[in-house]
Scaffold this active site. Structure first.
Site, PDB file in Angstrom:
ATOM      1  N   GLN A   6      50.480  45.815  33.539  1.00 39.31           N
ATOM      2  CA  GLN A   6      50.049  46.353  32.244  1.00 39.31           C
ATOM      3  C   GLN A   6      50.611  47.740  31.953  1.00 39.31           C
ATOM      4  O   GLN A   6      50.465  48.234  30.844  1.00 39.31           O
ATOM      5  CB  GLN A   6      48.509  46.404  32.167  1.00 39.31           C
ATOM      6  N   CYS A  59      41.264  36.499  33.737  1.00 39.22           N
ATOM      7  CA  CYS A  59      41.746  36.392  35.124  1.00 39.22           C
ATOM      8  C   CYS A  59      41.151  37.467  36.021  1.00 39.22           C
ATOM      9  O   CYS A  59      41.806  37.955  36.946  1.00 39.22           O
ATOM     10  CB  CYS A  59      43.273  36.424  35.208  1.00 39.22           C
TER      11      CYS A  59
END
Ligand code: PLP
Length: 413
Positions: free
Chosen positions: A207, A371
């Site tokens: 990310q 997730c």
């Protein structure tokens, strides 16, 4: 493409053909960038150019097209190295993405170095891809998993780091920016503490890689994993950075063509890294387009992208706070450890219902456990909704999201 860093965000947004469309009769608002980013024209063109002009296998052909494909393929390795300030392109292994990169480390370095009772330290906010590979390894080796807790601010509890980072810890693998909470973890500080007890470090930069400057030498980490598709490149390509000294000691994982020096019926010898870890025909086209994505991001500038992400996230957080019965997860408003990922829960509304209704209005959000099932369980949630921003998003889109969410909240109240 105009490569000036001074292009307006509006001009930059126009580089993304997909954004110019309606979904269910409404202008598309794409706020699912943490799942995958959109692709600029320059990246799409790089793919088309490769297939129209240069398509050939790499490293083996002795003809012009193969030479061109190989040069473009290897040029991406050099770009990735420069992008994260690795000392050399030999420290960059191409993988399908972050998940494959973590599995590579677990199955090579992990299988070679971990023994019964060794500790793998993770955090409570890991994505499954930086958790499940270590669970598999722990089962095989007898190593044990420990989890650095999060605090009430949804940040890592650094006060307890010393308690968890003991000499039995052989590896500390942690997420740089949480895809669920949006928290930016202090990676350099964590690596420094891990090194002090002799632990190897792995940073999950899935990310962060497309959103902020990254410097592996300044971080001091041993491994760093990233996914191209979250940073404007196609799906199916990513990279593992490994410090050269550590890669040189690691055994191969996949066997086959490309990764060998010589093969006899009974036994083979391996190439040096990174090629030792890249068996078979690689993902040539997407790797070349990954290079175009890096050029594109660098033409905008990651400091600028990061500042824009944070400004959008702050604005969204402020506006979302005006909606009754809605709670934003992650560090408090105004905290410097907030990224462009903004997750929230609405009382009495399941995130799947919320996201489905948003989609009917052209707004692409994510809903579910992201997730990170153990983290959700720890927070007492079954799911959350998530808006994740990138540089082509606008405040006007956030205003529209807030309107849509307020309408959904009124409907369910
Ligand atoms: C923090 C984090 N780590 C790892 C991954 C896995 O990335 P990939 O599916 O590209 O391998 C993701 C993807 O969402 C992520 O957000």
């Amino acid at each position: 493409m105009n490569s000036s860093a001074n292009r307006s965000w509006e001009e930059i947004r126009a580089d993304f053909p997909i954004l110019d469309q309606e979904v269910h009769g409404q202008p598309l608002i794409y706020f699912d960038n943490a799942a995958t980013s959109q692709k600029p024209r320059a990246v799409i063109d790089a793919l088309v150019h490769y297939y129209e002009r240069d398509n050939a296998n790499v490293h083996r052909g002795m003809h012009e097209l193969s030479a061109r494909a190989t040069a473009a393929f290897e040029a991406t390795r050099t770009r990735v190295a420069r992008y994260i300030n690795a000392r050399s392109e030999e420290e960059i292994i191409f993988t399908r993405g972050t998940t494959e990169a973590v599995n590579l480390v677990a199955q090579t370095w992990g299988a070679q170095n971990l023994r019964q009772g060794d500790v793998i330290l993770l955090t409570e906010m890991e994505h499954h891809s930086n958790l499940v590979p270590w669970q598999i390894l722990a089962e095989r080796t007898g190593a044990v998993l420990r989890f650095l807790p999060i605090n009430d601010r949804h940040e890592l509890d650094l006060d307890r780091l010393g308690e968890f980072l003991t000499p039995e810890v052989k590896l500390f693998a942690f997420v740089h920016i949480s895809n669920s909470l949006g928290t930016i973890n202090p990676a350099a500080e964590l690596v420094k503490a891990a090194r002090a007890v002799g632990a190897v470090t792995l940073v999950d930069a899935a990310q962060s890689a497309g959103h902020m400057p990254l410097d592996v030498q300044a971080l001091g980490c041993d491994f760093l994993a990233l996914s191209g598709h979250k940073m404007c490149a196609p799906t199916g390509i990513g990279a593992l950075y490994g410090r050269r000294e550590i890669l040189e000691q690691m055994p191969p994982w996949h066997g086959g063509g490309e990764m060998i020096v010589s093969v006899r019926y009974e036994k083979s010898t391996w190439k040096q890294p990174p090629h030792r870890f890249e068996a078979g025909t690689p993902n040539i086209a997407d790797t070349i387009a990954f290079g175009a994505a890096i050029d594109y991001l660098e033409s905008i500038g990651r400091e600028r992208i990061f500042a824009h992400d944070q400004a959008l996230a702050r604005y969204a957080h402020e506006r979302l706070a005006t909606i009754p019965n809605l709670r934003v997860l992650g560090p408090p408003l105004g905290s410097a450890s907030r990224s462009g990922v903004v997750s929230f829960v609405m009382d009495n509304v399941h995130a799947h219902d919320l996201v489905t209704l948003a989609d009917q209005r052209g707004l692409a959000l994510r809903g579910g456990h992201h997730c990170t099932q153990p983290l959700m369980r720890k927070l007492g949630l079954t799911s959350s909704a998530r808006a994740s921003f990138y540089f082509y998003n606008t405040e006007a889109e956030i205003d529209r999201m807030v309107e849509i969410l307020a309408e959904i909240e009124r409907f369910f109240r």
